[in-house]
Design an enzyme around this catalytic site. Structure first.
Site, PDB file in Angstrom:
ATOM      1  N   TYR A 117      -2.763   0.165  10.566  1.00  0.00           N
ATOM      2  CA  TYR A 117      -2.797  -0.455   9.242  1.00  0.00           C
ATOM      3  C   TYR A 117      -1.526  -0.082   8.480  1.00  0.00           C
ATOM      4  O   TYR A 117      -0.875  -0.941   7.870  1.00  0.00           O
ATOM      5  CB  TYR A 117      -4.027   0.017   8.475  1.00  0.00           C
ATOM      6  CG  TYR A 117      -4.019  -0.355   7.002  1.00  0.00           C
ATOM      7  CD1 TYR A 117      -4.320  -1.653   6.593  1.00  0.00           C
ATOM      8  CD2 TYR A 117      -3.698   0.590   6.028  1.00  0.00           C
ATOM      9  CE1 TYR A 117      -4.299  -1.993   5.246  1.00  0.00           C
ATOM     10  CE2 TYR A 117      -3.686   0.259   4.681  1.00  0.00           C
ATOM     11  CZ  TYR A 117      -3.985  -1.035   4.290  1.00  0.00           C
ATOM     12  OH  TYR A 117      -3.961  -1.371   2.957  1.00  0.00           O
TER      13      TYR A 117
ATOM     14  N   SER B 250       0.841  -1.199   0.000  1.00  0.00           N
ATOM     15  CA  SER B 250       0.000   0.000   0.000  1.00  0.00           C
ATOM     16  C   SER B 250       0.876   1.249   0.000  1.00  0.00           C
ATOM     17  O   SER B 250       2.025   1.219   0.470  1.00  0.00           O
ATOM     18  CB  SER B 250      -0.891   0.011   1.250  1.00  0.00           C
ATOM     19  OG  SER B 250      -1.546   1.249   1.406  1.00  0.00           O
TER      20      SER B 250
END
Length: 242
Positions: free
Chosen positions: A153, A140
């Site tokens: 996260y 990501s």
């Protein structure tokens, strides 16, 4: 890396980015096996992926990882690519004492990091038997910088990024196994709906970028807004001592 004739397992392949990748690879003439936690969603996805296969299960659970790995080894001995896409993400306010921040962080780290390490290790012996093999980790843009909305996260994706670099270095001398990392920005999926995913890029763009990278053995795969960050950061990282 060849882009057709592969046998590919995609975790979290019944929706979102995983499904978009499954569609792309299926259309290109690969045998695709998708995984999802929901049997209903899995079967719905398979109806749209002509000739593909499915294995239901939750890869965040150790016993499920072992079961799925054994099924892949038994049914698909020619498996030569795994795409670690399944993930977990929570809005996690670190200033809220009642938010149970550690439990959310544990779930994210377990799904996004520990599970990937374990599952990849379970299937490495099978991949190493193939003439052309790959491990693809879906990371990501958050791996580069945390924020107050998704701090834990982001930390889990940073851990995945570091592990992927180490895995790539470990097998640098093995010309038959390639290790890819894909860095999507915000993507318009159900998974990201809580954090404004409607403003993100389509999942198909991630699939297209990965496919193009496979064709030219481009192991680092930044997508969309991540490209600008990657262009600045990656040259420094590559010149650092490994």
């Amino acid at each position: 890396m060849k882009t057709t004739g592969n046998t590919v397992f995609i975790s979290g392949g019944s929706a979102g980015i995983g499904f978009a990748i499954a569609e792309k690879l299926n259309e290109a003439g690969n045998k695709v096996i998708i995984n999802g936690r929901s049997e209903e969603r899995l079967q719905k996805a398979l109806k749209e992926l002509n000739g593909s296969f499915g294995i239901q299960g939750d890869l965040s659970i150790a016993s499920e990882r072992v079961r799925i790995a054994k099924e892949l080894q038994s049914k698909y001995p020619e498996l030569n690519m795994i795409i670690n896409n399944a993930g977990a993400a929570f809005m996690n306010d670190l200033s809220d004492n009642g938010n149970n921040v550690a439990e959310k962080a544990y779930q994210e780290m377990n799904t996004n990091y520990i599970s990937v390490i374990d599952f990849s290790a379970l299937l490495l012996p099978q991949l190493l038997k193939q003439e052309d093999a790959a491990i693809v980790n879906i990371s990501s843009i958050a791996a580069y910088r945390g924020n107050k909305y998704l701090p834990t996260y982001s930390a889990s994706k940073a851990a995945l990024h570091s592990y992927t670099q180490g895995l790539r270095d470990t097998f640098a001398d093995n010309t038959k196994l390639n290790v890819y990392e894909v860095y999507p920005p915000l993507v318009n999926t159900e998974f990201s709906a809580e954090i404004g995913g409607a403003n993100g890029i389509p999942a198909s763009e991630v699939a297209d970028e990965l496919f193009a990278a496979l064709e030219i053995n481009q192991f680092e795969v930044p997508v969309g807004d991540t490209k600008a960050i990657h262009a600045l950061v990656n040259p420094i990282i590559e010149n650092a001592t490994h």
